[in-house]
Design an enzyme around this catalytic site. Structure first.
Site, PDB file in Angstrom:
ATOM      1  N   GLU A   1       0.821  -1.211   0.000  1.00  0.00           N
ATOM      2  CA  GLU A   1       0.000   0.000   0.000  1.00  0.00           C
ATOM      3  C   GLU A   1       0.858   1.266   0.000  1.00  0.00           C
ATOM      4  OE1 GLU A   1      -3.872  -1.404   2.612  1.00  0.00           O
ATOM      5  OE2 GLU A   1      -2.050  -0.840   3.656  1.00  0.00           O
TER       6      GLU A   1
ATOM      7  N   ASP B   1     -11.963  -5.169  -2.446  1.00  0.00           N
ATOM      8  CA  ASP B   1     -12.799  -6.376  -2.513  1.00  0.00           C
ATOM      9  C   ASP B   1     -14.172  -6.010  -1.963  1.00  0.00           C
ATOM     10  OD1 ASP B   1     -10.737  -6.838   0.058  1.00  0.00           O
ATOM     11  OD2 ASP B   1     -12.792  -6.950   0.556  1.00  0.00           O
TER      12      ASP B   1
HETATM   13  N1  SAH Z   1      -4.072 -11.261   1.916  1.00  0.00           N
HETATM   14  C1  SAH Z   1      -3.292 -10.254   2.568  1.00  0.00           C
HETATM   15  C2  SAH Z   1      -3.897  -9.982   3.911  1.00  0.00           C
HETATM   16  C3  SAH Z   1      -4.499  -8.691   3.922  1.00  0.00           C
HETATM   17  S1  SAH Z   1      -5.319  -8.394   5.404  1.00  0.00           S
HETATM   18  C4  SAH Z   1      -1.893 -10.687   2.724  1.00  0.00           C
HETATM   19  O1  SAH Z   1      -1.641 -11.851   2.521  1.00  0.00           O
HETATM   20  O2  SAH Z   1      -1.030  -9.865   3.030  1.00  0.00           O
HETATM   21  C5  SAH Z   1      -6.266  -7.114   4.876  1.00  0.00           C
HETATM   22  C6  SAH Z   1      -5.715  -5.723   4.950  1.00  0.00           C
HETATM   23  O3  SAH Z   1      -6.464  -4.956   4.043  1.00  0.00           O
HETATM   24  C7  SAH Z   1      -5.927  -5.107   6.318  1.00  0.00           C
HETATM   25  O4  SAH Z   1      -4.891  -4.183   6.581  1.00  0.00           O
HETATM   26  C8  SAH Z   1      -7.298  -4.429   6.185  1.00  0.00           C
HETATM   27  O5  SAH Z   1      -7.308  -3.146   6.775  1.00  0.00           O
HETATM   28  C9  SAH Z   1      -7.553  -4.323   4.685  1.00  0.00           C
HETATM   29  N2  SAH Z   1      -8.754  -5.021   4.160  1.00  0.00           N
HETATM   30  C10 SAH Z   1      -9.026  -5.087   2.835  1.00  0.00           C
HETATM   31  N3  SAH Z   1     -10.152  -5.780   2.623  1.00  0.00           N
HETATM   32  C11 SAH Z   1     -10.631  -6.180   3.840  1.00  0.00           C
HETATM   33  C12 SAH Z   1     -11.748  -6.958   4.263  1.00  0.00           C
HETATM   34  N4  SAH Z   1     -12.600  -7.481   3.384  1.00  0.00           N
HETATM   35  N5  SAH Z   1     -11.910  -7.191   5.583  1.00  0.00           N
HETATM   36  C13 SAH Z   1     -11.037  -6.683   6.487  1.00  0.00           C
HETATM   37  N6  SAH Z   1      -9.948  -5.948   6.129  1.00  0.00           N
HETATM   38  C14 SAH Z   1      -9.725  -5.680   4.823  1.00  0.00           C
END
Ligand code: SAH
Length: 253
Positions: free
Chosen positions: A13, A217
């Site tokens: 990000e 998403d």
């Molecule tokens: N798949 C990613 C994990 C991301 S966790 C990885 O492997 O690195 C999600 C991050 O994006 C968090 O910092 C949160 O703030 C944001 N986020 C985006 N979509 C989200 C959702 N559907 N629910 C919760 N957080 C979400």
């Protein structure tokens, strides 16, 4: 001189912002790298918080205590909840709630104990400035992202929304959970994992806070394109363009 703190949860990000800062100097505190530098004449500290409320709260506290930031902005991605909030749109938070806070029956559900409230506001002026900057950037999405990316991710008419953002220590990725959140907070636009924690810390220190989130998403079971690639090619570039646009229009303090 006023110092602006900029934080994100994930490295992807923040990648474009860090690549852009000309004179940054790294200071490590509490296992985090804080990048100190200047951007469009403003003193800035840029940092990666990592994911979740506690990591974000620790990072925000260090920014406030150690680096004396007097304005804090979070930029990152979030899942869309509002029915018209689509992937590629931008949500600027007007306020935050921790959707997983529950100290009932001692306190009303979702209320943060001893604060007498569940809701923490974003700073109105700062949010309005960031919403303006976001609108200007999204009007020219193709210039910032390139034609192929706009086409691939179907970002032809991206919109900026302002409203309630939910935060909790859970990646929301099922229709059932997303539905439950929308039932409990019909006005919620997006869900993420850090904003409400940072808002609470900034409330404690009376420091203006705002958050800008690109929707990555729909917080449901819909198969979306590669999350990390979306962040790299869309969200990270939006962050760079929006913050840059905002800082150019802001009087150095
Ligand atoms: N798949 C990613 C994990 C991301 S966790 C990885 O492997 O690195 C999600 C991050 O994006 C968090 O910092 C949160 O703030 C944001 N986020 C985006 N979509 C989200 C959702 N559907 N629910 C919760 N957080 C979400």
């Amino acid at each position: 001189m006023a110092v602006i703190g900029i934080m994100s949860a994930l490295h992807e990000e923040l990648a474009a912002v860090l690549a852009h800062m000309p004179d940054e100097q790294r200071v490590s505190v509490a296992g985090r790298d804080f990048w100190l530098g200047h951007w469009h004449g403003h003193a800035v500290v840029v940092v990666l918080s990592r994911i979740g409320k506690v990591a974000a709260a620790t990072t925000a506290t260090v920014l406030l205590e150690r680096f004396r930031v007097d304005t804090l902005v979070f930029t990152g991605v979030a899942g869309g909840l509002g029915s018209d909030v689509r992937v590629g749109d931008v949500v600027v938070a007007s306020g935050f709630v921790q959707h997983d806070m529950d100290a009932s029956p001692l306190f009303p559900r979702h209320e943060v104990p001893l604060y007498g409230r569940a809701h923490f506001d974003a700073h109105a002026d700062l949010s309005a400035q960031l919403a303006g900057a976001s609108r200007r950037v999204l009007q020219e999405a193709e210039r910032h992202l390139g034609h192929d990316t706009v086409d691939e991710f179907q970002l032809h008419a991206p919109e900026v929304h302002q409203g309630l953002v939910l935060s909790g220590d859970r990646f929301v990725s099922t229709g059932a959970e997303s539905y439950a959140l929308r039932q409990a907070w019909p006005a919620a636009l997006a869900v993420e994992m850090e904003g409400a924690a940072v808002a609470q810390v900034c409330h404690d220190y009376a420091v203006p806070f705002a958050a800008v989130r690109t929707i990555s998403d729909r917080a449901d079971d819909t198969a979306h394109t590669d999350f990390n690639r979306f962040i790299r090619e869309v969200a990270s570039r939006y962050s760079l363009a929006i913050l840059s646009q905002w800082l150019v229009g802001r009087q150095p303090g």
